[in-house]
Design a protein around this motif. Structure first.
Motif: not given
Lengths: 202, 202
Positions: A114, A117, A124, A128, A135, A166, A169-170, B107, B110-111, B169-171, B173-174, B176-178, B181-182
């Motif tokens: 988290x 992000x 970071x 990523x 994936x 997801x 993690x969730x 974010x 998330x954090x 939440x999980x999607x 996170x991905x 926010x990181x990328x 791509x997501x």
């Protein structure tokens, strides 16, 4: 090649001990809560002494992350080539069992991913990259399973990969917040059975 | 009843301005990155002056969280009584659009939720409670939708509730990181279509 004596061996031993101590401290006190000096103290060194092996806490963090990921990445690569539905389920359930046994490390992953992000966070790029690789590997695994007729193909493999990560993690977040209320293994298992279901009987 | 003048009105105005400033700063710099003094400065006060309204940063945090959650909780309560599949989908997609429009607040959630897994975090009970309420409301919604025959009943409603929150939440996170791509909306929409599918045609 590692020799058992001499300065190189000592360096490797100190590094390994420091990484283990850092992983434990980051897992209990959190990355921000644990200091570089805490790690040094835990292995009987001064902070100045430890800087000979790791320049700072970020370098320890990078080593902890690499150490944690190495076995997982190898296993996932194996999964991608031959993972059946049963293999995928077993692998996921094993990760969950490990996290239940070590909630400190589960929390470490949760908090670090988290925090990471933010583009300025030292981890970071690590996260990523880690999620991209996960994936990609899972996408390959699901594509192969669809091609073999093991799972139905209504959801694109890449979407399945993103969703599985997801859900892991969730659900883990909710379980960490409320372990009495959230049955992490049962919830994830239901997701896998349902979304990675075999094709309808003809 | 709020009057537009007098000391009470001023107090309410200062509190509202401080909460808005705190939400913005926590969303950009993070809870740990923003200081109490930063919030005071942003609304033209000294830190000492702001303590008249909020004793410390934790109190600001609590107010920010309450403020953010109020409209969502009311809407979710409405969903629980009459939410159809279309209502649920629309509500979820709206939340995602809001988060895409305000990645700083996404974010922040998330954090904070990750940090709050630690029992000592000032927002621990808030997030525990928030997720319990969200699971309960969504469970009621899904139970009602199953009873009306709108969604198939192979997955228990409480598990569906936990999974939907996990996927969001999980999607996120991905994403926010990328973000390149997501595709967050498409991934969540696929999950909803598939797992909240209507019953098979008879």
């Amino acid at each position: 090649m590692t020799t058992s004596r001499g300065p190189y061996a000592k360096s490797a031993r100190v590094r390994a001990a420091a990484v283990e101590a850092a992983a434990e401290l980051f897992g209990t006190a959190g990355y921000r809560g644990a200091t570089f000096k805490d790690v040094a103290t835990k292995i009987g060194m001064t902070a100045a002494g430890l800087t000979y092996y790791f320049p700072d806490k970020d370098a320890l963090l990078a080593a902890v992350l690499d150490e944690r990921d190495r076995p997982a990445v190898a296993e996932e690569a194996a999964l991608a080539s031959s993972g059946t539905r049963a293999d995928i389920t077993e692998r996921v359930m094993r990760i969950l069992s490990e996290n239940i046994a070590q909630p400190g490390l589960a929390e470490l992953h949760c908090v670090l991913s988290a925090e990471a992000t933010s583009a300025e966070h030292p981890a970071h790029e690590h996260f990523q990259d880690r999620y991209r690789k996960a994936r990609d590997l899972l996408t390959d695994t699901f594509e192969a399973a669809v091609a073999r007729g093991e799972i139905r193909s209504s959801v694109p493999p890449k979407t399945l990969a993103t969703l599985l990560l997801s859900v892991m993690d969730g659900v883990q977040l909710q379980w960490l917040l409320d372990p009495e209320e959230v049955d992490m293994p049962a919830t994830v298992r239901t997701f896998i059975s349902d979304l990675l279901a075999p094709p309808e009987a003809p």
